[in-house]
Scaffold this motif. Structure first.
Motif, PDB file in Angstrom:
ATOM      1  N   PHE A  24     -13.549   9.575  -4.898  1.00 60.65           N
ATOM      2  CA  PHE A  24     -12.653  10.399  -4.085  1.00 60.65           C
ATOM      3  C   PHE A  24     -13.437  11.427  -3.278  1.00 60.65           C
ATOM      4  N   THR A  28     -13.882  11.357   0.887  1.00 64.19           N
ATOM      5  CA  THR A  28     -13.193  12.445   1.594  1.00 64.19           C
ATOM      6  C   THR A  28     -14.135  13.598   1.905  1.00 64.19           C
ATOM      7  N   ARG A  36      -7.521  16.165   2.182  1.00 59.63           N
ATOM      8  CA  ARG A  36      -7.799  15.709   0.825  1.00 59.63           C
ATOM      9  C   ARG A  36      -6.532  15.755  -0.029  1.00 59.63           C
ATOM     10  N   THR A  39      -4.287  12.886   0.977  1.00 59.21           N
ATOM     11  CA  THR A  39      -4.805  11.608   0.483  1.00 59.21           C
ATOM     12  C   THR A  39      -4.563  11.458  -1.010  1.00 59.21           C
ATOM     13  N   ALA A  40      -4.808  12.523  -1.771  1.00 65.20           N
ATOM     14  CA  ALA A  40      -4.595  12.485  -3.221  1.00 65.20           C
ATOM     15  C   ALA A  40      -3.117  12.269  -3.546  1.00 65.20           C
ATOM     16  N   ARG A  42      -0.761  10.775  -1.658  1.00 58.05           N
ATOM     17  CA  ARG A  42      -0.365   9.399  -1.338  1.00 58.05           C
ATOM     18  C   ARG A  42      -0.920   8.423  -2.362  1.00 58.05           C
ATOM     19  N   ALA A  43      -2.170   8.622  -2.784  1.00 58.30           N
ATOM     20  CA  ALA A  43      -2.783   7.721  -3.765  1.00 58.30           C
ATOM     21  C   ALA A  43      -2.015   7.735  -5.075  1.00 58.30           C
ATOM     22  N   ASP A 110      -7.367   5.287   6.193  1.00 60.07           N
ATOM     23  CA  ASP A 110      -6.587   5.728   5.031  1.00 60.07           C
ATOM     24  C   ASP A 110      -7.072   4.989   3.798  1.00 60.07           C
ATOM     25  N   SER A 112      -6.067   5.887   0.676  1.00 62.54           N
ATOM     26  CA  SER A 112      -5.193   6.278  -0.429  1.00 62.54           C
ATOM     27  C   SER A 112      -4.680   5.070  -1.225  1.00 62.54           C
ATOM     28  N   LEU A 116      -8.344   3.867  -3.679  1.00 66.50           N
ATOM     29  CA  LEU A 116      -7.973   4.896  -4.645  1.00 66.50           C
ATOM     30  C   LEU A 116      -6.840   4.450  -5.579  1.00 66.50           C
TER      31      LEU A 116
END
Length: 206
Positions: A24, A28, A36, A39-40, A42-43, A110, A112, A116
């Motif tokens: 991660f 990022t 960040r 992204t976290a 959505r993941a 992306d 995510s 991830l």
């Protein structure tokens, strides 16, 4: 409440967001804190969706292929024990994402969903365990899904705090944490394997 706690403790150690922190941070490294966080988030939402689909649809898949739930638990237990040994053995801890896949991910807009959410957070082991957690009543199923949501929330907190945690723990701390998570995962894998064997061969437990 016991089902909720059991689901969270079982799944969190298998999802192991601490193991996803290095990837991660690498992917990022050029992002802003807001990017960040997005992204976290959505993941973790993707991870919860993947695990929920595996949980709710897994039984139908098993019936379609004629696979007994105990057979799945044995396979899942073996898979977890193998992953646990990778975490416990010095120098044998393999990354869930290979170097080639990591380089390819750096070019994506992306990251995510992949890598991830899958396979970092929701890999084959966690999906197999989700199917193995199938409950008979609707209330138990609801508590299990809430457990998935709590795992996603905890994973989000870990990912968002990954930079601070890495600085705080350092390499020795991260290695010790990996071994702790590996030991817990090994115990869960053994439990799944032993429970399934006991259900298939009840005479062995007498």
């Amino acid at each position: 409440m016991e089902i909720l706690l059991a689901t969270f403790t079982t799944l969190f150690s298998i999802v192991n967001p601490f193991g996803a922190m290095p990837v991660f941070l690498t992917l990022t490294s050029d992002d802003s804190p807001a990017e960040r966080l997005s992204t976290a988030l959505r993941a973790c939402l993707y991870m919860m969706a993947i695990l929920s689909v595996a949980y709710l649809g897994g039984q139908y898949i098993l019936h379609f292929f004629g696979i007994n739930i105990q057979h799945l638990r044995i396979a899942g237990g073996i898979l977890l024990m193998r992953a646990a040994f990778d975490l416990l053995t010095p120098g044998a801890n393999r990354d869930r994402v290979g170097p080639a896949a990591l380089e390819e991910s750096k070019l994506k807009d992306d990251i995510s969903f992949t890598p991830l959410a899958m396979p970092m957070l929701s890999g084959p082991g966690s999906m197999a365990i989700c199917i193995g957690l199938i409950r008979p009543s609707y209330a138990d199923k609801a508590f299990t899904l809430v457990g998935f949501a709590l795992v996603a929330l905890a994973s989000f907190v870990v990912l968002v705090s990954s930079l601070r945690l890495t600085r705080l723990l350092g390499r020795p701390g991260m290695a010790a944490l990996a071994r702790i998570m590996g030991f817990i995962t090994l115990a869960i894998g053994v439990n799944f394997f032993a429970t399934a064997i006991g259900a298939l061969f009840p005479g062995l437990t007498k």
